[in-house]
Design a protein around this motif. Structure first.
Motif, mmCIF file in Angstrom:
data_model
loop_
_atom_site.group_PDB
_atom_site.id
_atom_site.type_symbol
_atom_site.label_atom_id
_atom_site.label_comp_id
_atom_site.label_asym_id
_atom_site.label_seq_id
_atom_site.Cartn_x
_atom_site.Cartn_y
_atom_site.Cartn_z
ATOM 1 N N ARG A 2 0.831 -1.189 0.000
ATOM 2 C CA ARG A 2 0.000 0.000 0.000
ATOM 3 C C ARG A 2 0.878 1.255 0.000
ATOM 4 N N THR A 3 0.536 2.215 -0.850
ATOM 5 C CA THR A 3 1.268 3.475 -0.912
ATOM 6 C C THR A 3 0.468 4.552 -0.181
ATOM 7 N N VAL A 23 -0.571 15.374 5.924
ATOM 8 C CA VAL A 23 -1.624 14.500 6.415
ATOM 9 C C VAL A 23 -1.929 13.436 5.365
ATOM 10 N N ALA A 24 -2.309 12.256 5.848
ATOM 11 C CA ALA A 24 -2.696 11.166 4.948
ATOM 12 C C ALA A 24 -3.769 10.324 5.633
ATOM 13 N N ALA A 25 -4.749 9.896 4.851
ATOM 14 C CA ALA A 25 -5.765 8.967 5.352
ATOM 15 C C ALA A 25 -5.243 7.556 5.118
ATOM 16 N N THR A 26 -5.179 6.771 6.177
ATOM 17 C CA THR A 26 -4.662 5.407 6.067
ATOM 18 C C THR A 26 -5.646 4.450 6.724
ATOM 19 N N GLY A 27 -6.511 3.867 5.926
ATOM 20 C CA GLY A 27 -7.531 2.992 6.492
ATOM 21 C C GLY A 27 -8.504 3.808 7.313
ATOM 22 N N PRO A 38 10.083 13.194 7.979
ATOM 23 C CA PRO A 38 8.999 12.329 7.516
ATOM 24 C C PRO A 38 8.964 10.936 8.122
ATOM 25 N N ALA A 39 10.026 10.499 8.768
ATOM 26 C CA ALA A 39 10.025 9.159 9.363
ATOM 27 C C ALA A 39 9.197 9.098 10.650
ATOM 28 N N THR A 40 8.961 10.252 11.278
ATOM 29 C CA THR A 40 8.167 10.309 12.504
ATOM 30 C C THR A 40 6.712 10.563 12.131
ATOM 31 N N VAL A 41 5.862 9.587 12.401
ATOM 32 C CA VAL A 41 4.453 9.680 12.029
ATOM 33 C C VAL A 41 3.592 9.507 13.274
ATOM 34 N N VAL A 42 2.615 10.377 13.433
ATOM 35 C CA VAL A 42 1.643 10.300 14.519
ATOM 36 C C VAL A 42 0.319 9.891 13.900
ATOM 37 N N ARG A 43 -0.343 8.915 14.517
ATOM 38 C CA ARG A 43 -1.634 8.448 14.001
ATOM 39 C C ARG A 43 -2.734 8.790 14.993
#
Length: 63
Positions: A2-3, A23-27, A38-43
């Motif tokens: 998944r990209t 921001v990105a929608a992921t599921g 960019p390697a640090t991602v908060v969900r």
């Protein structure tokens, strides 16, 4: 595989030194990251992000 498609505000401009939150929608979650790290991602979840945005706009945060 998944990209993830990251988006940033059009107010950020283009070119160097235009670091911003992406921001990105992921599921069923929302992913946030700083473009210069960019390697640090908060969900988070859409409802929780909505509460944060409404609180920031209202200026009712404590701090």
């Amino acid at each position: 595989m998944r990209t993830t498609t990251w988006q940033k505000s059009t107010y950020s401009g283009n070119g160097d030194n235009n670091d911003c939150v992406e921001v990105a929608a992921t599921g069923g979650t929302i992913a946030l990251r700083e473009s210069d790290t960019p390697a640090t991602v908060v969900r988070t979840t859409p409802p929780a992000l909505g509460v944060l945005i409404r609180t920031l706009k209202a200026g009712t945060g404590r701090g």
